[in-house]
Design a protein around this motif. Structure first.
Motif, PDB file in Angstrom:
ATOM      1  N   UNK A 216       0.835  -1.198   0.000  1.00  0.00           N
ATOM      2  CA  UNK A 216       0.000   0.000   0.000  1.00  0.00           C
ATOM      3  C   UNK A 216       0.872   1.250   0.000  1.00  0.00           C
ATOM      4  N   UNK A 217       1.928   1.211   0.808  1.00  0.00           N
ATOM      5  CA  UNK A 217       2.837   2.350   0.899  1.00  0.00           C
ATOM      6  C   UNK A 217       3.460   2.653  -0.448  1.00  0.00           C
ATOM      7  N   UNK A 218       3.939   1.591  -1.097  1.00  0.00           N
ATOM      8  CA  UNK A 218       4.626   1.828  -2.366  1.00  0.00           C
ATOM      9  C   UNK A 218       3.661   2.259  -3.454  1.00  0.00           C
ATOM     10  N   UNK A 219       2.446   1.759  -3.379  1.00  0.00           N
ATOM     11  CA  UNK A 219       1.447   2.257  -4.330  1.00  0.00           C
ATOM     12  C   UNK A 219       1.263   3.750  -4.133  1.00  0.00           C
ATOM     13  N   UNK A 220       1.237   4.150  -2.886  1.00  0.00           N
ATOM     14  CA  UNK A 220       1.111   5.574  -2.591  1.00  0.00           C
ATOM     15  C   UNK A 220       2.279   6.358  -3.159  1.00  0.00           C
ATOM     16  N   UNK A 221       3.485   5.830  -2.959  1.00  0.00           N
ATOM     17  CA  UNK A 221       4.681   6.486  -3.502  1.00  0.00           C
ATOM     18  C   UNK A 221       4.546   6.660  -4.999  1.00  0.00           C
ATOM     19  N   UNK A 222       4.141   5.563  -5.633  1.00  0.00           N
ATOM     20  CA  UNK A 222       4.021   5.589  -7.075  1.00  0.00           C
ATOM     21  C   UNK A 222       2.999   6.638  -7.508  1.00  0.00           C
ATOM     22  N   UNK A 223       1.910   6.695  -6.756  1.00  0.00           N
ATOM     23  CA  UNK A 223       0.842   7.606  -7.150  1.00  0.00           C
ATOM     24  C   UNK A 223       1.297   9.052  -7.125  1.00  0.00           C
ATOM     25  N   UNK A 224       2.178   9.381  -6.206  1.00  0.00           N
ATOM     26  CA  UNK A 224       2.592  10.786  -6.157  1.00  0.00           C
ATOM     27  C   UNK A 224       3.657  11.063  -7.196  1.00  0.00           C
ATOM     28  N   UNK A 225       4.670  10.221  -7.203  1.00  0.00           N
ATOM     29  CA  UNK A 225       5.881  10.638  -7.919  1.00  0.00           C
ATOM     30  C   UNK A 225       5.905  10.232  -9.375  1.00  0.00           C
ATOM     31  N   UNK A 226       5.193   9.200  -9.720  1.00  0.00           N
ATOM     32  CA  UNK A 226       5.301   8.713 -11.081  1.00  0.00           C
ATOM     33  C   UNK A 226       4.643   9.711 -12.009  1.00  0.00           C
ATOM     34  N   UNK A 227       5.446  10.291 -12.900  1.00  0.00           N
ATOM     35  CA  UNK A 227       4.899  11.399 -13.687  1.00  0.00           C
ATOM     36  C   UNK A 227       3.875  10.930 -14.705  1.00  0.00           C
ATOM     37  N   UNK A 228       3.868   9.617 -14.985  1.00  0.00           N
ATOM     38  CA  UNK A 228       2.898   9.140 -15.974  1.00  0.00           C
ATOM     39  C   UNK A 228       1.484   9.144 -15.433  1.00  0.00           C
ATOM     40  N   UNK A 229       1.348   8.568 -14.276  1.00  0.00           N
ATOM     41  CA  UNK A 229      -0.030   8.522 -13.785  1.00  0.00           C
ATOM     42  C   UNK A 229      -0.093   9.083 -12.374  1.00  0.00           C
ATOM     43  N   UNK A 230      -0.136  10.369 -12.313  1.00  0.00           N
ATOM     44  CA  UNK A 230      -0.206  11.012 -11.010  1.00  0.00           C
ATOM     45  C   UNK A 230      -1.630  10.981 -10.514  1.00  0.00           C
ATOM     46  N   UNK A 231      -1.799  10.498  -9.336  1.00  0.00           N
ATOM     47  CA  UNK A 231      -3.173  10.289  -8.879  1.00  0.00           C
ATOM     48  C   UNK A 231      -3.241  10.592  -7.393  1.00  0.00           C
ATOM     49  N   UNK A 232      -3.476  11.855  -7.065  1.00  0.00           N
ATOM     50  CA  UNK A 232      -3.333  12.233  -5.671  1.00  0.00           C
ATOM     51  C   UNK A 232      -4.454  11.712  -4.777  1.00  0.00           C
TER      52      UNK A 232
END
Lengths: 634, 234
Positions: A216-232
């Motif tokens: 869950x944590x890493x999904x959160x990380x990905x959601x913020x930083x990944x410029x392709x699919x930013x999903x706050x």
């Protein structure tokens, strides 16, 4: 019974406790018991922690009394696994001490326990190549399996502690069967967000039950930083999920907080920072999304940014935490500092003072965190990691001058510490070359003075006393109140003075100068720092000569020293006061202290006074008695 | 030594108020010393321990063992300090006189005294076993007497000054506050002495525990042992 255990996998810990408790307490046929207890932990590893401490104590007697050789190894291995999940490194290494096949495994484990991860890593590599040679022709026995797994696991751990995430990412992806867990842990640090998303997708179905919060944590990380699919919006959800999982994990552990809980506490720290980072990004990016370009909108996120950065600066892990945890926290923060910098830097068209300010804040925070990380790595004695991290500061485009100074300072300290563990002249030379190559023009006076003082220190370590003296005097001339300069100069003179072989030949002028330097170093209100200098002064007084030159010097330079610094040393001062030789000079010091702190001086003084009075009276009585006896005898 | 007194005079001149209060407090605290019977008890216990020690050393032949010269002198000194009312020239003159004055007033002691002297003056043979028996007997007597006395008492009985002390009289910091330097506002000063004084018994010593309330409201217990010093038991 065995079947029962199988089905108990996810059950509430208490029934398991009572079941196993009954089994062990009744001392059922021991061979069966050992078998069961050997297999039971494997199944219940996810939920056993409620009675694990107690259980491991029971397992040990069960182990000892088992005479059947076949189960002994299994018992030992499950015990070791138990310890590892409980984070009890010392117990774990104790088990392996008895059951390892290769001596190098033991060496590696010992190094790892003490924190020397580089040596541990090299010894694991050595043992791996050795085993490969040994077993290239013949198959290895089954009991070696655990040891092989140990090598891999611990090699990975050493690399983590040594901050070698790019190696780990390569290692995770190059095999035919990629180690997605490893990829998950290392990809976000590089940062390589594509691999990160791939790893998340792969691990979705495959996650071990005690690491679901990580996913869950890493999904959160990905959601913020990944410029392709930013999903706050997803981030909030992830934060919730991971906190729930963490709380469940906590509940499974025994109620006494021990080292097993540390992992969860670290994870909680990471989750909080994830949440704060999402707020930060919301502040950063909604500002640009809005179409009013007024100053007002830009000023609002500024306040948030400053507050977040300040919170992050104050909320640091403790020095004793693993370096990998420090790197977790700091790498995550680095990403955001860089985001701040890039956000405000690329706004080239709107040349705004506020923007410049913000990007400067970002780069300052970024540099500061790198320097802090290097400092902690140095305290952990992992010097290469530290120097590496310091060099990474150069990748930040605009670093404020204060940070440059701090960076150089840490580098010098690194070299000094390496030198103290491994005294060859190289590190000192390197340090000196760093000092000489820095262009001192950019710095302020106190920084320049400190550089000169460190230069003098390096020279004195190398044995070049002339240069050392010159640098020290330059340092104190530039900045009179710099404590460090006086302190290092004092140490230099102290060293020279006490180094003399024959006590009678000591050069008293050196001693006087040492005392002068130390007293100057104490001229500030910070009592804790001047404690060691005053203790050295008092020690040097024991080297005094007949003319009491050293005590005179102490008295002479005392007026600048605030009396609070003398407070812990009142008993020593009083002792020297009473000694016949040099008490006169110390009267002024003691009376100065007693003026400001009468009560502190009163009690020891009174005790000493009465003590001396008693002694004098005893002596008089004895003399009188002797005299009377003598007279009587006559 | 004259340097000490010089500094003390200096201090007294400068902050006379604080100094006099401090001196007053310390003098009063001296009153919290152990009683005469506790002291004798302690000496007797020590003597018994020593006797057992020498009995162990001569354990092959305990029946015939004699106690040594130092022990004999110790006993003599014991008798002298506690029993004689006459002036002695020993160095603890003043305390002995005070003690003998107190013991004279205590009726029990006056009754016990002749027996005590008779028991412990060894004229002829000095058998260890006899001594041990006598020591044990007297220890039992004194212990019984001690158990009768209360375990704690009010401060007012011993010292009016202390019980009426308040921080208006003088701003005294708690004992031991200055051992580690703190910034000035953090130093806790004595607000008052609590009225209750407990007796704390350890193996050989008996000490007095008193409580001090600081100006921050917290209560700090202190243990008064012998030898003129006070220790924090916090």
């Amino acid at each position: 019974m065995l079947l029962l255990e199988h089905s108990v996998e996810k059950v509430h810990p208490n029934t398991l406790t009572s079941g196993l408790g009954g089994l062990i307490n009744n001392n059922v046929n021991l061979s069966v018991a050992s078998n069961v207890t050997a297999t039971a932990p494997k199944y219940t590893r996810g939920s056993m922690n409620a009675n694990s401490e107690w259980q491991s104590n029971e397992l040990i007697p069960a182990e000892l009394s088992v005479n059947v050789q076949t189960y002994k190894h299994e018992c030992a291995m499950t015990l070791a696994n138990l310890y590892e999940t409980l984070n009890e490194e010392d117990y774990w290494s104790g088990v392996w001490q008895k059951h390892a096949h290769y001596k190098e495994t033991l060496i590696g484990i010992a190094y790892e326990q003490q924190g020397f991860f580089e040596e541990a890593k090299s010894s694991f590599e050595l043992v791996m190549s050795k085993a490969r040679n040994d077993y290239s022709n013949q198959p290895a026995s089954f009991s070696m399996n655990d040891e092989l797994c140990l090598w891999e696991r611990h090699w990975i751990r050493c690399s983590k502690e040594l901050n070698q995430w790019d190696f780990l990412l390569d290692y995770g992806t190059t095999n035919d069967l990629p180690n997605w867990m490893l990829v998950l842990e290392s990809a976000w640090r590089i940062p390589d967000w594509d691999k990160m998303s791939k790893a998340i997708m792969a691990m979705e179905t495959n996650m071990p039950s005690d690491c679901t919060w990580k996913l869950a944590l890493y999904k959160g990380y990905n959601a913020i930083c990944n410029s392709n699919n930013r999903n706050l919006e997803q981030v909030e959800q992830m934060v919730e999920l991971s906190t729930n999982f963490l709380i469940k994990e906590w509940r499974r552990l025994p109620s006494i907080v021990s080292s097993a809980h540390i992992r969860i506490l670290h994870a909680a720290h990471q989750v909080i920072e994830l949440q704060e980072a999402s707020h930060l990004h919301q502040g950063l990016f909604t500002a640009s999304g809005l179409s009013h370009p007024g100053l007002y909108i830009h000023e609002r996120p500024q306040v948030d940014i400053r507050a977040v950065i300040k919170t992050w600066k104050n909320r640091l892990p403790i020095v004793a935490d693993d370096l990998s945890h420090w790197s977790d926290i700091f790498t995550w923060r680095q990403h955001h500092y860089q985001a701040i910098v890039s956000r405000y830097d690329t706004d080239g068209s709107r040349i705004n003072a506020a923007n410049g300010q913000n990007s400067l804040i970002g780069s300052h925070a970024s540099a500061q965190s790198l320097i802090h990380y290097a400092r902690i790595a140095r305290k952990h004695c992992l010097f290469n990691v530290s120097l590496d991290s310091l060099n990474r500061i150069h990748t930040i485009p605009k670093v404020p001058i204060v940070d440059c100074f701090q960076k150089i300072r840490q580098q010098l300290k690194c070299h000094l510490q390496i030198h103290s563990t491994n005294p060859s002249g190289d590190d000192l030379q390197e340090g000196l070359s760093i000092l000489e190559s820095t262009n001192l023009k950019f710095f302020q006076n106190d920084s320049i003075a400190e550089f000169y003082a460190m230069k003098g220190h390096f020279y004195s370590k190398l044995g070049n006393y002339e240069e050392a003296n010159r640098s020290f005097s330059a340092a104190t001339q530039i900045q009179d109140t710099l404590v460090k300069a006086w302190a290092l100069w004092g140490e230099y003179y102290d060293d020279l003075f006490t180094r003399c072989e024959v006590f009678a030949n000591r050069d008293i002028t050196l001693g006087e100068r040492a005392i002068c330097a130390y007293m100057h170093a104490c001229r500030h209100q910070n009592e804790a720092k001047s404690r060691k200098f005053l203790s050295k002064v008092l020690w040097l007084l024991s080297y005094d000569n007949d003319q009491h030159k050293l005590t005179i010097a102490t008295e002479h330079y005392n007026p600048g020293v605030p009396p609070i610094n003398w407070l812990p040393w009142v008993p020593q001062l009083l002792q020297s006061l009473v000694r016949e030789r040099d008490g006169n000079q110390l009267i002024s010091i003691v009376s100065q202290v007693s003026k400001i702190y009468p009560q502190a001086v009163y009690f020891p003084l009174r005790t000493m006074y009465l003590f001396i009075k008693m002694e004098v009276r005893e002596i008089k009585y004895k003399i009188r008695k002797f005299f009377l006896n003598f007279v009587r005898f006559l | 030594m004259w340097r000490c007194s010089r500094i003390m005079h200096h201090q007294r001149d400068l902050n006379s108020n604080v100094m006099t209060t401090l001196e007053g407090i310390v003098d009063q605290l001296m009153n919290l010393r152990e009683d005469w019977n506790e002291e004798i008890l302690r000496q007797l216990r020590l003597a018994l321990a020593k006797c057992y020690h020498s009995a162990f050393e001569t354990r092959d032949n305990v029946a015939d063992a004699c106690f040594s010269m130092p022990t004999f002198q110790f006993l003599r000194k014991l008798i002298v300090t506690f029993v004689s009312d006459t002036e002695t020239e020993s160095s603890e003159a003043t305390s002995v006189q005070r003690r003998s004055q107190i013991t004279v007033q205590d009726l029990d002691w006056v009754q016990m005294k002749p027996n005590f002297v008779k028991d412990f003056s060894f004229k002829g043979s000095r058998k260890l076993r006899d001594l041990i028996v006598k020591l044990k007997k007297w220890i039992k007597i004194l212990e019984a007497k001690k158990n009768l006395s209360p375990k704690s008492w009010l401060l007012e009985e011993k010292s009016h000054y202390l019980s009426n002390f308040s921080n208006q009289i003088g701003d005294i910091a708690l004992f031991g506050e200055f051992l580690l330097p703190k910034v000035f506002p953090a130093v806790v000063s004595i607000s008052r002495f609590m009225p209750r004084v407990d007796i704390v018994n350890k193996q050989y010593n008996s000490a007095r525990r008193f409580y001090v309330r600081g100006h921050n409201g917290k209560e700090y217990p202190y243990l008064g042992k012998d030898f003129l010093d006070i220790s924090l038991s916090n």
